[in-house]
Design an enzyme around this catalytic site. Structure first.
Site, PDB file in Angstrom:
ATOM      1  CB  SER A 203     -84.428  -5.488  33.956  1.00 31.36           C
ATOM      2  OG  SER A 203     -85.287  -5.049  34.964  1.00 31.36           O
ATOM      3  CG  HIS A 205     -87.980  -2.307  36.389  1.00 30.21           C
ATOM      4  ND1 HIS A 205     -87.561  -1.096  36.881  1.00 30.21           N
ATOM      5  CD2 HIS A 205     -86.980  -3.173  36.645  1.00 30.21           C
ATOM      6  CE1 HIS A 205     -86.361  -1.235  37.430  1.00 30.21           C
ATOM      7  NE2 HIS A 205     -85.984  -2.497  37.290  1.00 30.21           N
ATOM      8  CB  THR A 241     -93.300 -20.594  42.421  1.00 28.85           C
ATOM      9  OG1 THR A 241     -93.382 -21.729  43.260  1.00 28.85           O
ATOM     10  CG2 THR A 241     -94.604 -20.407  41.672  1.00 28.85           C
ATOM     11  CB  CYS A 327     -78.116  11.807  47.084  1.00 25.49           C
ATOM     12  SG  CYS A 327     -78.769  12.406  45.535  1.00 25.49           S
TER      13      CYS A 327
HETATM   14  C1  LIG Z   1     -77.601  -1.150  33.428  1.00 23.56           C
HETATM   15  C2  LIG Z   1     -78.405  -1.818  34.500  1.00 23.56           C
HETATM   16  N1  LIG Z   1     -78.145  -3.090  34.810  1.00 23.56           N
HETATM   17  C3  LIG Z   1     -78.847  -3.759  35.745  1.00 23.56           C
HETATM   18  C4  LIG Z   1     -79.852  -3.144  36.456  1.00 23.56           C
HETATM   19  C5  LIG Z   1     -80.601  -3.904  37.514  1.00 23.56           C
HETATM   20  O1  LIG Z   1     -81.873  -4.293  37.063  1.00 23.56           O
HETATM   21  P1  LIG Z   1     -83.055  -4.626  38.101  1.00 23.56           P
HETATM   22  O2  LIG Z   1     -83.557  -3.315  38.616  1.00 23.56           O
HETATM   23  O3  LIG Z   1     -84.091  -5.345  37.282  1.00 23.56           O
HETATM   24  O4  LIG Z   1     -82.487  -5.492  39.162  1.00 23.56           O
HETATM   25  C6  LIG Z   1     -80.146  -1.801  36.184  1.00 23.56           C
HETATM   26  C7  LIG Z   1     -81.193  -1.108  36.967  1.00 23.56           C
HETATM   27  O5  LIG Z   1     -81.041  -0.001  37.393  1.00 23.56           O
HETATM   28  C8  LIG Z   1     -79.400  -1.124  35.179  1.00 23.56           C
HETATM   29  O6  LIG Z   1     -79.638   0.163  34.890  1.00 23.56           O
END
Ligand SMILES: Cc1ncc(COP(=O)(O)O)c(C=O)c1O
Length: 390
Positions: A203, A205, A241, A327
């Site tokens: 991922s 971000h 896309t 939370c």
């Molecule tokens: C260990 C882990 N796997 C998967 C994800 C999910 O990724 P995304 O936010 O890109 O869907 C996260 C995001 O918090 C994560 O920390």
């Protein structure tokens, strides 16, 4: 508010690097054609070339071939595609999947939904530091097992699993190995060949790339059933896309993330752990050995102080952290990770996670420690648990 934000929630999401924004911008403003137009016009062909370059750059970082990387909308989709896709495609071989109790919900929930379809899932325990036991994994593999899905780095306590050993075992036993590598990419070296990985989720971000783009490494020859039906994009594994600005930004983020960045953050982490443990009643959660902990992860519980109150007070001081308390999970239960590690509810409820990035400074961390000390001491003065002498 006038005060400067101290952002210490980088395992949730990171600041997009300025270089990444710069690399992406032309793909919004000038080069907005899509890759599927490659046979129709030049802008389409250029879009396809940009996508190919991004794919090749990311694949080479993990020692994969470009055509083994499928772009997705992020880690959640990559985990769903890996787990459901492999389960559905291999149904005739067996119906058993192995994972661990501390996975991200984007692994646990697909497993639960496969259980509702008749698959059997084993959820492995972890020890007090967040590690699975390889012997337990070996014992759990049966003739019915088709997939093992074990994360590389844990989201809450930063435990780094021994994916090389897990991969070796799975390969020996002829079982597919998927790892949720979302929090490891960039931070730690990864060679999918050496680690015998069949499927790995990423991922952007989490490493200063944009939100809404990620990827799944799919070893050549591994069969998956796709989640989204539609066009022929992404080697027919993910219709829709392509997110070309996202892919370009993801590749840039991978390219500029260096081992020096990880080293710098590791230094900050160790300093932060040491200072926080100087606060009375502070206990470190997760691995003690820094080499087995994510370079940016610090997770500490403060006895007699409730996590949710701590984070609210820190937020008022401009410090962004999260808690393993209720939370965090939206349910009324504390973090499933800390509970699976065998911590009592009170310890999980009083845990605070600080996750760092290359944009943090030692001065910021000093301020965060002082603020935490102040808040924890104030909360303890009014804590019924403390007054009750527990
Ligand atoms: C260990 C882990 N796997 C998967 C994800 C999910 O990724 P995304 O936010 O890109 O869907 C996260 C995001 O918090 C994560 O920390």
């Amino acid at each position: 508010m006038g005060q400067e934000l101290i952002y210490l929630d980088n395992a949730t999401s990171t600041k997009v690097a300025p270089e990444v924004v710069e690399a992406m911008l032309p793909y919004f403003t000038e080069r907005y054609a899509v890759a599927s137009s490659q046979f129709s016009h030049t802008p389409g062909l250029e879009a396809k070339e940009a996508l190919d370059r991004a794919r090749a750059a990311i694949a080479s970082r993990i020692n994969a071939q470009p055509e083994e990387l499928v772009f997705t909308s992020g880690g959640t989709e990559a985990n769903n595609l890996a787990i459901k896709g492999a389960a559905w495609a291999n149904r005739k071989k067996g119906n058993h999947i192995i994972t661990s109790k501390i996975e991200h919900l984007s692994v646990l929930h697909p497993c639960r939904s496969l259980e509702r379809e008749g698959f059997q899932v084993t959820y492995l325990d972890v020890d007090h530091e967040g590690f699975i036991d390889l012997d337990q994994l070996e014992d759990a593999i049966t003739d019915e097992t088709i997939l093992v899905s074990i994360q590389w780095v844990n989201q809450e306590v930063g435990a780094i699993q021994n994916i090389e050993e897990i991969g070796r075992l799975c390969r020996e036993r002829g079982v597919l190995f998927h790892t949720d590598a979302v929090l490891g990419l960039g931070w730690l070296p990864l060679d999918v060949q050496e680690a015998n990985i069949d499927l790995a989720s990423f991922s952007a971000h989490k490493l200063h790339g944009p939100k809404g783009i990620g990827g799944l490494y799919v070893r050549s020859g591994v069969k998956l059933k796709r989640l989204l039906d539609g066009g022929y994009n992404e080697f027919e594994l993910r219709a829709g896309t392509e997110n070309i600005p996202g892919a370009v930004g993801f590749a840039k983020a991978v390219e500029i993330f260096t081992s020096e960045d990880a080293e710098y953050v590791r230094g900050l982490r160790d300093r932060l752990i040491e200072s926080l443990l100087g606060i009375e009643g502070a206990e470190l959660n997760g691995p003690r050995d820094g080499a087995r902990r994510h370079p940016g992860n610090v997770n500490v519980s403060f006895r007699f102080a409730e996590g949710e109150s701590i984070i609210l007070h820190l937020d008022m001081k401009g410090i962004a952290v999260i808690t393993g308390s209720a939370c965090f999970s939206r349910a009324l239960e504390p973090s499933h990770v800390l509970l699976a590690m065998g911590y009592p509810h009170e310890r999980a409820h009083s845990s605070i996670r600080y996750t760092l990035s290359r944009y943090n400074t030692p001065e910021e961390l000093d301020r965060a420690v002082e603020a935490t000390r102040e808040v924890v001491e104030r909360l303890r003065q009014i804590s019924p648990m403390k007054r009750g002498g527990r």
